[in-house]
Design a protein around this motif. Sequence first.
Motif, PDB file in Angstrom:
ATOM      1  N   GLU C 219       7.095  15.598  92.998  1.00  0.00           N
ATOM      2  CA  GLU C 219       8.028  16.583  92.456  1.00  0.00           C
ATOM      3  C   GLU C 219       7.388  17.975  92.458  1.00  0.00           C
ATOM      4  O   GLU C 219       8.053  18.985  92.732  1.00  0.00           O
ATOM      5  N   ALA C 220       6.108  18.039  92.143  1.00  0.00           N
ATOM      6  CA  ALA C 220       5.406  19.324  92.083  1.00  0.00           C
ATOM      7  C   ALA C 220       5.407  20.007  93.453  1.00  0.00           C
ATOM      8  O   ALA C 220       5.662  21.217  93.557  1.00  0.00           O
ATOM      9  N   VAL C 221       5.119  19.230  94.502  1.00  0.00           N
ATOM     10  CA  VAL C 221       5.119  19.815  95.851  1.00  0.00           C
ATOM     11  C   VAL C 221       6.540  20.251  96.228  1.00  0.00           C
ATOM     12  O   VAL C 221       6.739  21.354  96.758  1.00  0.00           O
ATOM     13  N   ALA C 222       7.515  19.406  95.921  1.00  0.00           N
ATOM     14  CA  ALA C 222       8.904  19.764  96.213  1.00  0.00           C
ATOM     15  C   ALA C 222       9.301  21.029  95.452  1.00  0.00           C
ATOM     16  O   ALA C 222      10.004  21.909  95.992  1.00  0.00           O
ATOM     17  N   ALA C 223       8.851  21.136  94.210  1.00  0.00           N
ATOM     18  CA  ALA C 223       9.174  22.324  93.404  1.00  0.00           C
ATOM     19  C   ALA C 223       8.571  23.576  94.029  1.00  0.00           C
ATOM     20  O   ALA C 223       9.211  24.636  94.086  1.00  0.00           O
ATOM     21  N   ALA C 224       7.345  23.474  94.526  1.00  0.00           N
ATOM     22  CA  ALA C 224       6.703  24.628  95.165  1.00  0.00           C
ATOM     23  C   ALA C 224       7.473  25.031  96.420  1.00  0.00           C
ATOM     24  O   ALA C 224       7.710  26.223  96.659  1.00  0.00           O
ATOM     25  N   VAL C 225       7.873  24.035  97.212  1.00  0.00           N
ATOM     26  CA  VAL C 225       8.603  24.333  98.449  1.00  0.00           C
ATOM     27  C   VAL C 225       9.966  24.971  98.122  1.00  0.00           C
ATOM     28  O   VAL C 225      10.364  25.961  98.750  1.00  0.00           O
ATOM     29  N   CYS C 226      10.659  24.434  97.135  1.00  0.00           N
ATOM     30  CA  CYS C 226      11.944  25.028  96.725  1.00  0.00           C
ATOM     31  C   CYS C 226      11.750  26.444  96.179  1.00  0.00           C
ATOM     32  O   CYS C 226      12.570  27.333  96.434  1.00  0.00           O
ATOM     33  N   THR C 227      10.691  26.636  95.416  1.00  0.00           N
ATOM     34  CA  THR C 227      10.397  27.957  94.844  1.00  0.00           C
ATOM     35  C   THR C 227      10.226  28.998  95.951  1.00  0.00           C
ATOM     36  O   THR C 227      10.795  30.097  95.892  1.00  0.00           O
ATOM     37  N   MET C 228       9.449  28.650  96.972  1.00  0.00           N
ATOM     38  CA  MET C 228       9.210  29.579  98.086  1.00  0.00           C
ATOM     39  C   MET C 228      10.528  29.870  98.810  1.00  0.00           C
ATOM     40  O   MET C 228      10.838  31.034  99.099  1.00  0.00           O
TER      41      MET C 228
END
Lengths: 273, 273, 273
Positions: C219-228
């Motif tokens: 989820e953390a990696v997905a959150a970073a990708v969505c954030t960018m």
Amino acid sequence: MLGICIENVRKTCPLVHNITNYVTVNDVANVILAIGASPIMSDEPLDVEEITSICSALNINIGTLNQRTIESMMIAGKKSNELNHPVLLDPVGAGASNLRTQTAIQIMDNIKLDVIRGNISEIKTLVLGSGSTKGVDADVADAVTEENLDHMVEFAKTFSKKTGSIIAITGAIDLVANSEQCYIIRNGRAEMGKITGTGCQLSGLIPAFVAANPNQKLEAVAAAVCTMGLAGEIGMSHLQEHEGNSTYRNRIIDAIYHMDGKTLDEGAKYEIR
Amino acid sequence: MLGICIENVRKTCPLVHNITNYVTVNDVANVILAIGASPIMSDEPLDVEEITSICSALNINIGTLNQRTIESMMIAGKKSNELNHPVLLDPVGAGASNLRTQTAIQIMDNIKLDVIRGNISEIKTLVLGSGSTKGVDADVADAVTEENLDHMVEFAKTFSKKTGSIIAITGAIDLVANSEQCYIIRNGRAEMGKITGTGCQLSGLIPAFVAANPNQKLEAVAAAVCTMGLAGEIGMSHLQEHEGNSTYRNRIIDAIYHMDGKTLDEGAKYEIR
Amino acid sequence: MLGICIENVRKTCPLVHNITNYVTVNDVANVILAIGASPIMSDEPLDVEEITSICSALNINIGTLNQRTIESMMIAGKKSNELNHPVLLDPVGAGASNLRTQTAIQIMDNIKLDVIRGNISEIKTLVLGSGSTKGVDADVADAVTEENLDHMVEFAKTFSKKTGSIIAITGAIDLVANSEQCYIIRNGRAEMGKITGTGCQLSGLIPAFVAANPNQKLEAVAAAVCTMGLAGEIGMSHLQEHEGNSTYRNRIIDAIYHMDGKTLDEGAKYEIR
């Protein structure tokens, strides 16, 4: 009157040799141009002696040091000493690793430094041989505050006396001290800490100010510190609501580009103890 | 019609290998993207031969040279010559130190250069073996002016004849010459000199222009020079009063991002002698 | 709820050690500050073990690798493994040269990687031992599309199973997979490809997100990708007509500076397969 110091930079356009980190080097170059001086970067041992010889001042920043650049720092520093050029040390991350701490100490031991500029954790490391640096940022536990201000002023003066260098400790409250006097500066904005390299930029500005004001070095350093802080205030006033640290970076350099002696004299907030 | 040259860059998207200094490298990458080409950076001797092989052009900039990157410049230059890729040399700081002057000469002696681009002090250093470079900026005493223009045009053509390279001398007036013809370009703004790396950015653009216009290399270089200067004019027109060199840097790259053949043809100010 | 992941970054302020390329390093530092974490850069073999020890996560990016920095990547990676710090590999240009491909494989073979993030051509190179990377950009022939999506999701899961790493493949459609689940993310704008280093910036953000969310790494990696990607959308909405890739770069970092959990939860566009 700190404003005269900035006018002297614009009048004399000093060329500043920077051996600095590759993270913030572009901003350092642009801020030196913004104040009316000229930057040159060179960190190859075979190149630095000649480069520093054509300059008026040297900025040594250990932010991304390596064995090659450490050698260059030593060569350039010694040559600058020979030529009586002002030399600044920015001990980025001293306290964060042995190599950084030892390199900073080696530079202090072998090169006459006109100015040492760092955050409080880095400076404490140089004084005490150890510190609680959090990476390249100061530890909050170390901060200069209104409560410990008298003590910190003494600390800065004592370190200046010991080293013969002007000590600039920057943070929420900035201190610029020689062994006799200390400027306590309250310009700047907390948000500047959210931009990488505002400290490095200041370390690029200071040698230009000192080179342009050889007979009033303490005032020159204080003027550079006030300039950076005031630019942070002016830059913030032009920031729109949706803008953040990246645009703020530009606004600060832009503000330095337009800074003049009158603006600095009106905006500088300092006392001397 | 220089505008066609820019359209050819956008159509063919050349990949440009840059061995360039770490001060302005980010701007070089963004300006190459802005014009519709692609940048790649590699300066490790073990890596550059393959990297340059997958590219269409090579940009060699000695702004922060070191012994490792000098070796890479030689390897990449020779490989590019083998593959008939256009190669540009930007002799940053030639004249400021022996290492820079000798490295530039070593590159000229061993690598066929399609273009040499520098300020007038750097170019004079390469011609005369000595110059009065003020760090990485040209000495005002060297400047190309309306008064010495005919002489400087001959100077550029003669150096082109001697080297076989197109010579681009940039300053208030820009010259782009081969042995027969010289473009005299009057685009640009003096304020561009207050941004670090506008010269480096141009040195990144030129190889893209030459790679995309292999049958009209002189026009291609002139088009790149006009594009940079015109972008400086357009960028300035969008600058607000409180904005300075940092925002101006972005505005110039932004203007290149929007540049097309029609805009260039309407805005380019040049004559050919 | 990806928004919690961003709030955890702002709450815990992780210190991220970056061994990254000198092209985009300044933007990487500023984007890490923008999300509320702290960056430190060090790439000297004698320095990296201690520096990585005081950090919470490590970002290894081979964009301008050299023999010295490769050694540092290995040392820092092994130390981070010992300390159970999350480690990310960004295999910039894998497939473009043997040195890059072999270095990425050497790192994968010797260091436990929590995340591997690259474009599709780079990731294919790591899976297949060869790829059709166009310099540092993906080949269009390789792209993840709606048509081959099921296949690519399987591809990402299989590679994750083989490596034990979370695989983030970014492009027009982004995939973030472990061996069981794959986030398919449709945030972002095509124009982000015209800015150098948006991928590098994301690779700086991800370790901060993973360090702050150790119990929900995927989820953390997905959150970073969505954030960018979402920042790319928000940044574009603030862009004026004459502004291009240079200002857009700032707008994206600015948008990350203002990003919070609520904004992310409302703007993230993803499905899980």
